[in-house]
Design an enzyme around this catalytic site. Sequence first.
Site, mmCIF file in Angstrom:
data_model
loop_
_atom_site.group_PDB
_atom_site.id
_atom_site.type_symbol
_atom_site.label_atom_id
_atom_site.label_comp_id
_atom_site.label_asym_id
_atom_site.label_seq_id
_atom_site.Cartn_x
_atom_site.Cartn_y
_atom_site.Cartn_z
ATOM 1 N N ASP A 253 4.289 0.708 11.928
ATOM 2 C CA ASP A 253 3.336 -0.028 11.472
ATOM 3 C C ASP A 253 3.122 -1.483 11.975
ATOM 4 O O ASP A 253 1.850 -2.072 11.779
ATOM 5 C CB ASP A 253 3.279 -0.208 9.866
ATOM 6 C CG ASP A 253 2.671 1.350 9.335
ATOM 7 O OD1 ASP A 253 2.457 2.354 10.221
ATOM 8 O OD2 ASP A 253 2.868 1.592 8.193
ATOM 9 N N CYS B 272 -5.270 7.732 9.206
ATOM 10 C CA CYS B 272 -5.454 7.119 10.397
ATOM 11 C C CYS B 272 -5.098 8.004 11.515
ATOM 12 O O CYS B 272 -4.110 8.880 11.364
ATOM 13 C CB CYS B 272 -4.779 5.969 10.718
ATOM 14 S SG CYS B 272 -5.399 4.395 9.863
ATOM 15 N N LYS C 192 0.866 -1.385 -0.062
ATOM 16 C CA LYS C 192 -0.126 -0.153 0.103
ATOM 17 C C LYS C 192 0.697 1.253 -0.053
ATOM 18 O O LYS C 192 0.667 2.166 -0.716
ATOM 19 C CB LYS C 192 -0.756 -0.095 1.378
ATOM 20 C CG LYS C 192 -1.451 1.142 1.510
ATOM 21 C CD LYS C 192 -2.355 1.268 2.863
ATOM 22 C CE LYS C 192 -1.904 1.983 4.186
ATOM 23 N NZ LYS C 192 -1.571 3.267 4.082
ATOM 24 N N ASN C 193 1.926 1.090 0.889
ATOM 25 C CA ASN C 193 2.686 2.556 1.125
ATOM 26 C C ASN C 193 3.546 2.822 -0.105
ATOM 27 O O ASN C 193 4.492 3.842 -0.176
ATOM 28 C CB ASN C 193 3.231 2.495 2.454
ATOM 29 C CG ASN C 193 2.464 2.662 3.432
ATOM 30 O OD1 ASN C 193 1.217 3.149 3.334
ATOM 31 N ND2 ASN C 193 3.016 2.492 4.912
ATOM 32 N N ARG D 140 -8.607 -0.372 4.451
ATOM 33 C CA ARG D 140 -7.603 0.341 3.864
ATOM 34 C C ARG D 140 -6.303 0.016 3.387
ATOM 35 O O ARG D 140 -5.768 0.497 2.619
ATOM 36 C CB ARG D 140 -7.235 1.735 4.818
ATOM 37 C CG ARG D 140 -8.560 2.356 4.954
ATOM 38 C CD ARG D 140 -8.494 3.547 6.050
ATOM 39 N NE ARG D 140 -7.804 4.530 5.513
ATOM 40 C CZ ARG D 140 -7.314 5.872 6.126
ATOM 41 N NH1 ARG D 140 -8.021 6.049 7.274
ATOM 42 N NH2 ARG D 140 -6.404 6.616 5.571
ATOM 43 N N ARG E 239 -0.054 14.473 13.167
ATOM 44 C CA ARG E 239 0.557 14.181 11.832
ATOM 45 C C ARG E 239 0.546 15.384 11.355
ATOM 46 O O ARG E 239 -0.195 15.825 10.063
ATOM 47 C CB ARG E 239 -0.115 13.173 10.923
ATOM 48 C CG ARG E 239 -0.417 11.800 11.794
ATOM 49 C CD ARG E 239 -1.106 10.671 11.058
ATOM 50 N NE ARG E 239 -0.183 10.113 10.137
ATOM 51 C CZ ARG E 239 -0.642 9.206 9.384
ATOM 52 N NH1 ARG E 239 -1.818 8.697 9.371
ATOM 53 N NH2 ARG E 239 0.232 8.493 8.584
HETATM 54 C C1 UD1 Z 1 3.923 6.970 6.593
HETATM 55 C C2 UD1 Z 1 3.467 5.684 6.415
HETATM 56 C C3 UD1 Z 1 2.696 5.232 7.306
HETATM 57 C C4 UD1 Z 1 3.972 4.868 8.407
HETATM 58 C C5 UD1 Z 1 4.772 6.148 8.663
HETATM 59 C C6 UD1 Z 1 6.183 5.724 9.374
HETATM 60 C C7 UD1 Z 1 2.213 5.973 3.989
HETATM 61 C C8 UD1 Z 1 1.234 6.313 3.162
HETATM 62 N N1 UD1 Z 1 2.368 6.187 5.548
HETATM 63 O O1 UD1 Z 1 3.475 7.837 7.127
HETATM 64 O O2 UD1 Z 1 2.097 3.850 7.357
HETATM 65 O O3 UD1 Z 1 3.454 4.419 9.729
HETATM 66 O O4 UD1 Z 1 5.399 6.689 7.355
HETATM 67 O O5 UD1 Z 1 6.826 4.688 8.880
HETATM 68 O O6 UD1 Z 1 3.351 5.827 3.367
HETATM 69 N N2 UD1 Z 1 6.176 14.528 10.854
HETATM 70 C C9 UD1 Z 1 6.461 15.778 11.050
HETATM 71 N N3 UD1 Z 1 5.935 16.909 10.102
HETATM 72 C C10 UD1 Z 1 5.684 16.475 8.780
HETATM 73 C C11 UD1 Z 1 5.787 14.946 8.519
HETATM 74 C C12 UD1 Z 1 5.834 14.048 9.380
HETATM 75 O O7 UD1 Z 1 6.598 16.352 12.102
HETATM 76 O O8 UD1 Z 1 5.748 17.235 8.030
HETATM 77 C C13 UD1 Z 1 6.517 13.633 11.814
HETATM 78 C C14 UD1 Z 1 5.378 12.761 12.052
HETATM 79 O O9 UD1 Z 1 4.450 13.366 13.110
HETATM 80 C C15 UD1 Z 1 5.731 11.526 12.704
HETATM 81 C C16 UD1 Z 1 7.382 11.312 11.799
HETATM 82 O O10 UD1 Z 1 7.484 12.570 11.371
HETATM 83 O O11 UD1 Z 1 6.235 11.645 14.112
HETATM 84 C C17 UD1 Z 1 7.186 10.064 10.821
HETATM 85 O O12 UD1 Z 1 6.069 10.661 10.051
HETATM 86 P P1 UD1 Z 1 6.116 10.142 8.427
HETATM 87 O O13 UD1 Z 1 7.213 9.278 8.120
HETATM 88 O O14 UD1 Z 1 6.019 11.223 7.745
HETATM 89 O O15 UD1 Z 1 4.716 9.564 8.182
HETATM 90 P P2 UD1 Z 1 3.971 9.288 7.134
HETATM 91 O O16 UD1 Z 1 4.676 9.664 5.646
HETATM 92 O O17 UD1 Z 1 2.641 10.130 7.509
#
Ligand code: UD1
Length: 425
Positions: A306, A116, A22-23, A398, A121
Amino acid sequence: MSKLIVNGGKRLCGSLRVRGAKNSVLPILASSYLTQGESVLRNCPDLTDVRVACRILRMLGCRVRRAEDAIAVVPDGAAGTFVPAAHMCEMRSSIIFLGAMLARTGQACLSMPGGCDLGPRPIDLHLMALRRLGAVIREEQGCLRCTAPDGLRGALICFPSVSVGATENALIAAVTARGCTRIRNAACEPEIVDLAAYLQKCGAHIYGAGTSELYVEGTARLHGAEHTILPDRIETATYLTAAAVTGGAVTLCRTDDRLLRPVLYCLQRAGCGIRCEEGRISLEAPQRLQAMGSIFTAPHPGFPTDAQAVLMAAAAGAAGETRFTETVFPRRFRHVAPLCAMGARITVQHSEAVVQGVPQLHGASVRATDLRGGAALVIAGLAAQGTTEISDVCYIDRGYEHIETALAQLGAEITRKEAASAGMC
Ligand code: UD1
């Protein structure tokens, strides 16, 4: 809304094919908007999030066809710059369209993404990266209005912390930007490597994928390409753990053990025998699992956040104490309360959950709280005595293609009960 009904205590045996990740498929679908000509993506899972991504591409003007596990995207002539709030709030990955829209059209208008509830986030890192590439972004009443009046241009992007999504957005926006881009402290997840592999097939020049520094030489024009989506490492972890809690013996095919070494290590610590051959992982579980010690989630190559909920369901019935420390999403523990309703003994303090394994979980009526938390409840239900009813299954849908069919193929007693009224999770 649908419910899953699980009668626990059945030993899972047999083999199962793992679907595409999915990711990986979601950012790749978003990035296909950058190209000219047809892209054919194979091994695409049939998930609600994937359907949302296809709908967004159609809204932007792309032709999208699905045949079995292949999705064909033709973006020729597409020039959409707007994603309505209804689609944005359906999934987190909708934000990845931002980089692709800006790069293709020089404009983008969208609202904040849903997804989720794993605690806060934010998307500040996504916006910082796009601003570095020359985007002008205004946030107005929950709406993002973005333009790149002079087109995007290569830049140095230094992320203060690792973000999978922000790395993807930056990479997608950079491949057709003018000049070179260096991305420091990039995420190294296998799904980023897969995205880079697809973009390279489309003609992009990307170096360093899978390391913490990416280097991109901008290319004016990308063409379509054929690509097979890599196996879903979290689905793999989920079905292996499902077998483990039932004392089962399974073989998962079309997967790759190199994608999930930290999870396999934990399952081995729990007492499972694991054998890996090319594209296959076989697991044989003891009658009762052992505690797994201390597990710290971390960006790749660490233990994936995850898989935290899923392994916690296994720890709930294992002999001894297992500790989980969340370093990625410190409040990602919404599955703890429903697990406790099934007899688990778990206490949470700040970003740490301590699980005292109990000899036997029992069935209960519980609600899925998020995608992986929902999968954890299914696993607990398989191990429990009696019947577990899991509502809000739409979260689970999902990220898992027909989870009940997959588990029933391994011998689980699990059915879906469709409710009269369809609802939104
Ligand atoms: C992706 C994955 C999700 C997985 C996560 C961590 C997808 C669709 N989702 O989510 O399944 O759980 O990686 O491996 O691929 N953060 C910030 N600012 C930002 C973005 C992120 O502070 O602009 C923080 C988040 O709050 C979190 C950390 O960075 O604490 C990691 O988040 P991130 O790697 O961005 O997760 P996602 O891309 O949302």
